[in-house]
Motif scaffolding. Structure first.
Motif, PDB file in Angstrom:
ATOM      1  N   UNK A   1       0.852  -1.166   0.000  1.00  0.00           N
ATOM      2  CA  UNK A   1       0.000   0.000   0.000  1.00  0.00           C
ATOM      3  C   UNK A   1       0.900   1.232   0.000  1.00  0.00           C
ATOM      4  N   UNK A   2       0.719   2.095  -1.000  1.00  0.00           N
ATOM      5  CA  UNK A   2       1.580   3.258  -1.181  1.00  0.00           C
ATOM      6  C   UNK A   2       0.757   4.536  -1.282  1.00  0.00           C
ATOM      7  N   UNK A   3       1.275   5.625  -0.707  1.00  0.00           N
ATOM      8  CA  UNK A   3       0.634   6.931  -0.810  1.00  0.00           C
ATOM      9  C   UNK A   3       1.096   7.652  -2.057  1.00  0.00           C
ATOM     10  N   UNK A   4       0.157   8.302  -2.755  1.00  0.00           N
ATOM     11  CA  UNK A   4       0.452   8.995  -4.010  1.00  0.00           C
ATOM     12  C   UNK A   4      -0.194  10.365  -4.035  1.00  0.00           C
ATOM     13  N   UNK A   5       0.451  11.293  -4.769  1.00  0.00           N
ATOM     14  CA  UNK A   5      -0.089  12.620  -4.996  1.00  0.00           C
ATOM     15  C   UNK A   5       0.097  12.996  -6.457  1.00  0.00           C
ATOM     16  N   UNK A   6      -0.854  13.737  -6.986  1.00  0.00           N
ATOM     17  CA  UNK A   6      -0.754  14.291  -8.336  1.00  0.00           C
ATOM     18  C   UNK A   6      -1.139  15.761  -8.282  1.00  0.00           C
ATOM     19  N   UNK A   7      -0.230  16.623  -8.717  1.00  0.00           N
ATOM     20  CA  UNK A   7      -0.539  18.049  -8.841  1.00  0.00           C
ATOM     21  C   UNK A   7      -1.408  18.252 -10.062  1.00  0.00           C
ATOM     22  N   UNK A   8      -2.496  19.002  -9.891  1.00  0.00           N
ATOM     23  CA  UNK A   8      -3.376  19.324 -11.015  1.00  0.00           C
ATOM     24  C   UNK A   8      -3.753  20.801 -10.947  1.00  0.00           C
ATOM     25  N   UNK A   9      -3.990  21.366 -12.104  1.00  0.00           N
ATOM     26  CA  UNK A   9      -4.455  22.750 -12.155  1.00  0.00           C
ATOM     27  C   UNK A   9      -5.902  22.796 -11.671  1.00  0.00           C
ATOM     28  N   UNK A  10      -6.396  23.967 -11.311  1.00  0.00           N
ATOM     29  CA  UNK A  10      -7.808  24.063 -10.938  1.00  0.00           C
ATOM     30  C   UNK A  10      -8.750  23.557 -12.034  1.00  0.00           C
ATOM     31  N   UNK A  11      -8.415  23.819 -13.304  1.00  0.00           N
ATOM     32  CA  UNK A  11      -9.251  23.311 -14.405  1.00  0.00           C
ATOM     33  C   UNK A  11      -9.207  21.787 -14.468  1.00  0.00           C
ATOM     34  N   UNK A  12      -8.026  21.219 -14.263  1.00  0.00           N
ATOM     35  CA  UNK A  12      -7.917  19.757 -14.255  1.00  0.00           C
ATOM     36  C   UNK A  12      -8.680  19.163 -13.078  1.00  0.00           C
TER      37      UNK A  12
END
Length: 174
Positions: A1-12
């Motif tokens: 089990x791994x923690x993940x993050x993805x940066x996204x723009x407000x539109x995304x």
């Protein structure tokens, strides 16, 4: 089990709110490309969450503050919850993703900037994590705490860049 993050723009983020399949494809593309928009804490996610919470960190960095999908009001380990999660049409791993708004991200980046690896684990008895049943365990000594703390500089860099861009962050476990 791994923690993940993805940066996204407000539109995304808005697009992700209506199309989690699209967001998943974006997340996998960014992960596979080893993009700076994606980051992970591997198995240290629960330890990091515990240590930040212990310091009074109000922003739930690891699990996100906002949900894309509202969970039913049932016991977390109940058959009803397992049936609900099984019925979800996504591949995110351990349940649906959540997210942090750009305001959450900016606040988190500011708070993270003031932390040090030593400050994150100072005064922590590994047995606290063991008693709290923090994944992955075992929590036998200071080296396990240092292992979690070594993720802090990468977390700080990721959230500082996201805050600078005015980005939101999608959070999930897989």
């Amino acid at each position: 089990m791994n923690g993940n993050w993805l940066r996204v723009s407000p539109d995304e983020l808005e697009q992700a709110r209506t199309d989690l399949d699209w967001a998943y494809e974006l997340a996998m593309t960014e992960r596979d490309d080893n993009s700076k928009r994606w980051a992970a804490t591997d198995k240290a996610w629960n330890g990091l969450d515990f240590l930040l919470d212990r310091l009074g960190f109000e922003i739930p960095l690891v699990l996100g503050a906002e949900r894309f999908v509202e969970l039913p009001d049932v016991e977390p380990d109940s058959d009803e919850m397992f049936d609900f999660l099984e019925d979800l049409e996504d591949d995110w791993g351990y349940g649906p993703p959540s997210y942090l708004t750009p305001i959450h991200v900016a606040t988190a980046a500011s708070r993270l900037a003031a932390l040090t690896e030593d400050g994150l684990i100072r005064g922590v008895d590994p047995q606290e994590l063991k008693r709290a049943d923090i994944y992955p365990g075992p929590w036998e000594g200071p080296s396990e705490l240092a292992w979690v703390a070594h993720y802090l500089p990468g977390v700080q860099t990721f959230f500082a860049a996201a805050a600078k861009d005015g980005a939101a962050v999608i959070c999930w476990l897989d």
